[in-house]
Scaffold this motif. Structure first.
Motif, short mmCIF file in Angstrom:
data_model
loop_
_atom_site.label_atom_id
_atom_site.label_comp_id
_atom_site.label_asym_id
_atom_site.label_seq_id
_atom_site.Cartn_x
_atom_site.Cartn_y
_atom_site.Cartn_z
N ASP A 87 10.86 -64.39 61.79
CA ASP A 87 10.38 -62.87 61.34
C ASP A 87 11.71 -63.15 60.02
OD1 ASP A 87 8.65 -62.24 63.00
OD2 ASP A 87 9.79 -61.58 64.42
N GLN A 88 13.37 -63.88 60.43
CA GLN A 88 14.15 -63.12 60.10
C GLN A 88 13.89 -63.93 58.73
OE1 GLN A 88 17.81 -64.60 62.39
NE2 GLN A 88 17.87 -63.02 62.60
N GLU A 89 13.25 -66.07 58.59
CA GLU A 89 13.28 -66.04 57.65
C GLU A 89 11.62 -65.42 57.07
OE1 GLU A 89 11.85 -69.93 59.26
OE2 GLU A 89 14.15 -70.70 59.53
N VAL A 90 10.80 -64.79 57.18
CA VAL A 90 9.35 -64.09 56.45
C VAL A 90 10.57 -63.26 55.75
CG1 VAL A 90 7.90 -62.56 57.14
CG2 VAL A 90 8.07 -64.73 58.85
N THR A 91 10.97 -62.24 56.71
CA THR A 91 12.04 -60.78 56.10
C THR A 91 12.39 -61.99 54.28
OG1 THR A 91 12.14 -60.31 58.00
CG2 THR A 91 13.33 -59.26 56.28
N GLY A 92 13.65 -62.54 54.57
CA GLY A 92 14.14 -63.42 53.56
C GLY A 92 12.90 -63.43 52.83
N GLU A 93 12.13 -64.25 52.66
CA GLU A 93 11.32 -65.16 52.08
C GLU A 93 10.29 -63.67 51.50
OE1 GLU A 93 8.85 -67.22 54.24
OE2 GLU A 93 9.56 -69.03 54.79
N LEU A 94 10.14 -62.68 51.96
CA LEU A 94 9.72 -61.66 51.67
C LEU A 94 10.33 -61.41 50.38
CD1 LEU A 94 7.24 -59.78 51.18
CD2 LEU A 94 7.90 -58.09 53.31
N GLU A 95 11.21 -60.63 50.41
CA GLU A 95 12.58 -59.95 49.50
C GLU A 95 12.48 -60.97 48.24
OE1 GLU A 95 14.81 -57.16 48.31
OE2 GLU A 95 13.97 -56.58 50.39
N GLY A 96 12.50 -62.14 48.78
CA GLY A 96 12.77 -62.60 47.47
C GLY A 96 11.43 -63.02 46.55
N HIS A 97 10.04 -62.71 47.09
CA HIS A 97 8.74 -62.60 46.73
C HIS A 97 8.73 -61.27 45.95
CE1 HIS A 97 6.97 -66.61 47.81
NE2 HIS A 97 7.67 -66.33 49.28
N PHE A 98 9.40 -59.99 46.89
CA PHE A 98 9.09 -59.06 45.74
C PHE A 98 10.08 -59.34 44.81
CE2 PHE A 98 7.53 -56.83 49.53
CZ PHE A 98 7.16 -56.35 48.59
N SER A 99 11.46 -59.85 45.24
CA SER A 99 12.60 -59.90 43.38
C SER A 99 11.88 -61.07 42.09
CB SER A 99 13.43 -60.63 43.93
OG SER A 99 13.58 -59.62 45.41
N GLN A 100 11.18 -61.93 42.85
CA GLN A 100 10.61 -63.14 41.88
C GLN A 100 9.60 -62.29 41.09
OE1 GLN A 100 9.87 -66.52 43.91
NE2 GLN A 100 11.56 -67.09 43.52
N LEU A 101 8.48 -61.26 41.89
CA LEU A 101 7.59 -60.71 41.24
C LEU A 101 7.97 -60.26 39.99
CD1 LEU A 101 4.12 -60.91 41.26
CD2 LEU A 101 4.43 -59.17 42.62
N ALA A 102 8.73 -58.94 40.66
CA ALA A 102 8.82 -57.73 39.84
C ALA A 102 9.86 -58.14 39.45
CB ALA A 102 10.28 -57.27 41.25
N ASP A 111 9.90 -50.62 43.33
CA ASP A 111 8.74 -49.89 42.73
C ASP A 111 7.35 -50.87 43.13
OD1 ASP A 111 10.07 -47.45 41.44
OD2 ASP A 111 10.21 -48.33 39.33
N LEU A 112 7.59 -51.70 43.13
CA LEU A 112 6.34 -52.94 43.09
C LEU A 112 6.67 -52.75 44.49
CD1 LEU A 112 5.04 -55.33 43.48
CD2 LEU A 112 6.54 -56.94 43.58
N ALA A 113 7.16 -52.64 45.71
CA ALA A 113 6.75 -52.59 47.25
C ALA A 113 6.50 -50.83 47.49
CB ALA A 113 8.41 -52.03 47.91
#
Length: 140
Positions: A87-102, A111-113
């Protein structure tokens, strides 16, 4: 109907329809078959012994001799620990994916979230809530 004419019957067969066939492996000596069988059994035994020894070594490194003797389960086998780490890894990955896409889209991650939030199932949102560390995940 009681009487059958010879002319109504098919001609009689002059030879057997089946030809004799020797069984498979009849020319190979039984000794070579037994050697092959013993060799295969020995290879399987060596392989599984090696795999078991490697697994026991990892287990010993994780819980020690005392932990092995009392049947303690290591962290890699503990599902609650594994799920927590995941769960910790997924949350970190999710934040990273949001940042890259944004950054690729040229908009803020928050805004993307907020744009994605209506499409995320509520169960997923509730499982992300305890581990929310980044601002994009907090918006979700």
């Amino acid at each position: 109907p009681d009487h059958v004419n010879q002319s109504d019957l098919p001609p009689s067969r002059s030879k057997d329809m089946l030809t004799p066939v020797s069984p498979p492996g009849h020319k190979a000596p039984l000794r070579s078959f037994i050697y092959a069988l013993v060799t295969m059994a020995l290879l399987f035994t060596v392989w599984y012994t090696y795999i078991t020894a490697v697994e026991l070594k990892h287990w010993k490194e994780e819980v020690g001799w005392w932990g092995m003797s009392v049947g303690r389960i290591g962290r890699q086998h503990d599902t609650s620990y594994r799920n927590q780490r995941r769960d910790q890894e997924v949350t970190g990955e999710l934040e990273g994916h949001f940042s890259q896409l944004a950054s690729a889209l040229g908009i803020p991650a928050t805004d993307l979230a907020s744009a994605v939030k209506p499409f995320v199932p509520p169960a997923t949102l509730s499982s992300l809530a305890p581990q929310a560390t980044g601002e994009a995940v907090e918006v979700l």
